[in-house]
Design an enzyme around this catalytic site. Structure first.
Site, short mmCIF file in Angstrom:
data_model
loop_
_atom_site.label_atom_id
_atom_site.label_comp_id
_atom_site.label_asym_id
_atom_site.label_seq_id
_atom_site.Cartn_x
_atom_site.Cartn_y
_atom_site.Cartn_z
N THR A 175 17.40 30.41 18.40
CA THR A 175 16.59 30.21 17.21
C THR A 175 15.24 30.86 17.44
OG1 THR A 175 15.60 28.58 15.75
CG2 THR A 175 15.83 27.92 18.04
N GLU A 321 18.77 23.51 16.29
CA GLU A 321 18.65 22.51 17.37
C GLU A 321 19.46 21.25 17.09
OE1 GLU A 321 16.32 24.20 15.94
OE2 GLU A 321 14.70 24.77 17.30
N LYS A 430 10.49 31.73 6.17
CA LYS A 430 11.96 31.79 6.13
C LYS A 430 12.39 32.63 4.93
CE LYS A 430 15.76 29.27 7.82
NZ LYS A 430 16.46 28.02 8.03
N TRP A 435 14.40 33.66 10.01
CA TRP A 435 13.00 33.39 10.32
C TRP A 435 12.19 34.65 10.59
CZ3 TRP A 435 11.26 28.92 9.09
CH2 TRP A 435 12.03 27.77 9.25
P1 AMP Z 1 17.36 27.09 11.45
O1 AMP Z 1 17.21 26.55 12.81
O2 AMP Z 1 17.19 28.55 11.36
O3 AMP Z 1 18.61 26.61 10.82
O4 AMP Z 1 16.17 26.51 10.56
C1 AMP Z 1 15.93 25.14 10.42
C2 AMP Z 1 14.78 24.93 9.47
O5 AMP Z 1 15.12 25.43 8.18
C3 AMP Z 1 14.36 23.51 9.24
O6 AMP Z 1 13.53 23.02 10.25
C4 AMP Z 1 13.63 23.63 7.90
O7 AMP Z 1 12.33 24.12 8.07
C5 AMP Z 1 14.45 24.68 7.19
N1 AMP Z 1 15.45 24.03 6.34
C6 AMP Z 1 16.76 23.80 6.61
N2 AMP Z 1 17.36 23.18 5.56
C7 AMP Z 1 16.41 23.01 4.62
C8 AMP Z 1 16.39 22.43 3.31
N3 AMP Z 1 17.48 21.92 2.75
N4 AMP Z 1 15.21 22.42 2.65
C9 AMP Z 1 14.09 22.94 3.19
N5 AMP Z 1 14.05 23.52 4.40
C10 AMP Z 1 15.19 23.54 5.12
#
Ligand code: AMP
Length: 528
Positions: A175, A321, A430, A435
């Protein structure tokens, strides 16, 4: 209780024994659709494991994949953990430098690459010495110096699955960090099994033997949200879309394959909604029961838009995570009679924690906030599929002394435990589910001789959710244009990570502690 270990092997064996005839469909880059079954995938996985062992892959070794959502990837999802090795999925959208870092950090042994991703592979191949390079070919010829996936599977003896400790590593995914290098998350067998069970529950993603599941979310993103394993466990038919995930291709596949559930980030569905609005009669989506949308906030307009087509969007929240599922937003029965406005407002929240997953939020002073939907704090989580650390001990400050993982998401929690993300304490953007590190962009910008200060903020974008915007203060007496700065950044960042907009200012407002006041910048520039 007999205390059997919770291992991915049990999912693979179940798929092989109980769901042998259930179909696994792969759409190739050429548009051709291949059809196989769980039974065939599981049998081939045994031979694949035999081949990997012959190549020297041992228990605990990392096997990297650079593949789309395709049946060979599922075979690796089965074979690698079941043989006791660790499947490490690589994201082909990363910058070559990041991929080079990741394979080195994970100390991958073998890599399996789809033919259509060889170009990406070539960009970092020379930086690392893989023990073997295996290529999934569709034209039947692996390039010189590589091994052909099909020939390996055809030529190997089927392996017997070893007994494994449920706490051993099964999979690995990186990540992006707020700053610096990506961090590896290692999933145990136990985590993946429990995650699959919970994901399949009716009030969660509800995966059953009657479903046809289409994960648009890539298999290199946190196990495609666990869907391949949940589908194999439940015996759901699996449709793997390959590289083409534009709106029309996904709609064609949903319609032709009679998909019942699909999942992905909002960007995909925004485009899909526009296509449906344009040609409402073109696709037959009568079987499509739910679209699981997560990875970024789902705008209320998306729920409304799909409702107009009789399609239900369900929001989910998760992180790499957390394997990744942490919360799902299902309308509770107490709101059945509420008006549309109240229902939409609820559905636009991130949801309640999945079973066995614990949440709390703490304010800046470290106090746990009340679940009153007013107080705000950083969401912290723990549970059987939440990481307790990153690979090689990185990012220790993301974990609290009492065993919680700090998500970097700032939330309000209602009295029923339903979370709503209000802000982000991590300095990231994002965009389309991927990211971009603001801090890394800022550092690179400030390394330019004409830049004295640079702050990168996320601004809302209809298509991508968010896009980076750079606010730059030039050194007195110097000149530099947005295009020049973009070219400067392009030395280290992928094209999609570059800011679309640059705003030049005399000075960037700072807090008392000298940090950029990004809240001010967001107010000033977000809607311009
Ligand atoms: P990743 O590890 O790339 O899957 O990113 C995780 C992050 O994506 C989370 O900590 C949030 O900041 C964002 N995220 C995931 N799902 C949502 C959601 N339904 N609404 C808003 N942000 C989200």
């Amino acid at each position: 209780m007999t205390g059997d270990q919770l291992t991915v092997t049990s999912i693979v064996e179940r798929a092989e024994k109980f769901h042998a005839d259930r179909e696994v469909v792969s759409r190739r880059s050429s548009g051709v659709t291949d059809r196989t079954t769980y039974g065939a995938c599981a049998r081939r996985a045994r031979r694949l494991a035999g081949a990997l062992s012959d190549l020297g892959v041992n228990e605990g070794d990392r096997v990297a994949t650079l593949l789309w959502n395709q049946s060979e990837h599922l075979e690796l999802y089965f074979a690698v953990p079941a043989m006791g090795a660790v499947i490490h999925t690589l994201n082909p959208r990363l910058f070559p430098d990041e991929l080079a870092f990741i394979v080195e950090d994970a100390e991958d042994s073998v890599i399996v690459v789809d033919e259509t991703l060889l170009e990406v592979f070539e960009t970092f191949r020379s930086t690392y010495d893989f023990t073997h390079i295996i290529v999934v070919t569709h034209t039947g010829r692996a390039p010189a110096g590589t091994l052909d996936y099909e020939s390996l599977v055809a030529g190997a003896e089927a392996a017997d699955w070893p007994a494994l400790d449920e706490n051993s590593a099964a999979a690995m995914c990186y990540t992006s960090g707020t700053t610096g290098r990506p961090k590896g998350v290692v999933y145990s067998h136990r985590a993946l099994v429990l995650h699959s069970l919970v994901a399949a529950l009716p009030d969660q993603l509800a995966v059953s033997a009657r479903d046809t599941v289409l994960p648009v979310v890539p298999m290199f993103h946190a196990n495609a949200w666990g869907l391949p394993y949940a589908a194999a466990l439940a015996g759901a038919r699996l449709v793997l879309p390959g590289p083409r995930v534009d709106a029309e291709s996904v709609l064609d596949l949903c319609s032709y394959e009679q998909v019942t559930m699909t999942a992905g980030v909002p960007t995909v569905w925004m485009a899909m909604l526009a296509a449906l609005d344009n040609e409402p009669e073109r696709w037959q989506l009568t079987e499509l029961d739910r679209l699981i949308v997560g990875g970024s906030a789902v705008p209320r307009a998306m729920f409304e838009g799909f409702d107009r087509h009789g399609l239900t969007v369900v929001q989910a929240w998760g992180m790499t995570e957390t394997a990744p599922l942490g919360a799902v937003c299902r309308l509770p029965s107490r709101l059945d009679q509420s008006n549309a406005d109240e229902q939409y407002n609820y559905r636009a929240r991130q949801g309640t924690a999945t079973p066995l997953f614990h949440i709390r939020a703490r304010d800046e002073d470290g106090n746990t906030i009340a679940w009153d939907d007013a107080a705000m704090g950083e969401l912290e989580v723990r549970g059987p599929w939440v990481a307790t650390g990153y690979h090689a001990g990185r990012g220790a400050d993301s974990f609290t002394a009492d065993g919680w993982f700090k998500t970097g998401d700032v939330v309000r929690i209602d009295p029923h435990g339903c979370i709503r993300i209000c802000d982000r304490s991590k300095d990231l953007v994002k965009s389309g589910g991927e990211w971009i590190s603001s801090v890394d962009l800022e550092n690179k910008l400030m390394s330019h001789p004409a830049v004295s200060q640079a702050a990168v903020i996320a601004v809302p974008d209809n298509r991508w959710g968010e896009r980076p915007l750079a606010v730059v203060a030039r050194r007195p007496g110097t000149e530099v244009s947005a295009d020049e700065l973009r070219a400067h950044l392009a030395q280290e960042f992928a094209k999609w990570q570059l800011p679309d907009r640059f705003e030049f200012v005399d000075a960037i407002p700072c807090t008392a502690t000298g940090k950029f006041k990004k809240t001010d910048l967001r107010t000033q520039f977000a809607t311009v």
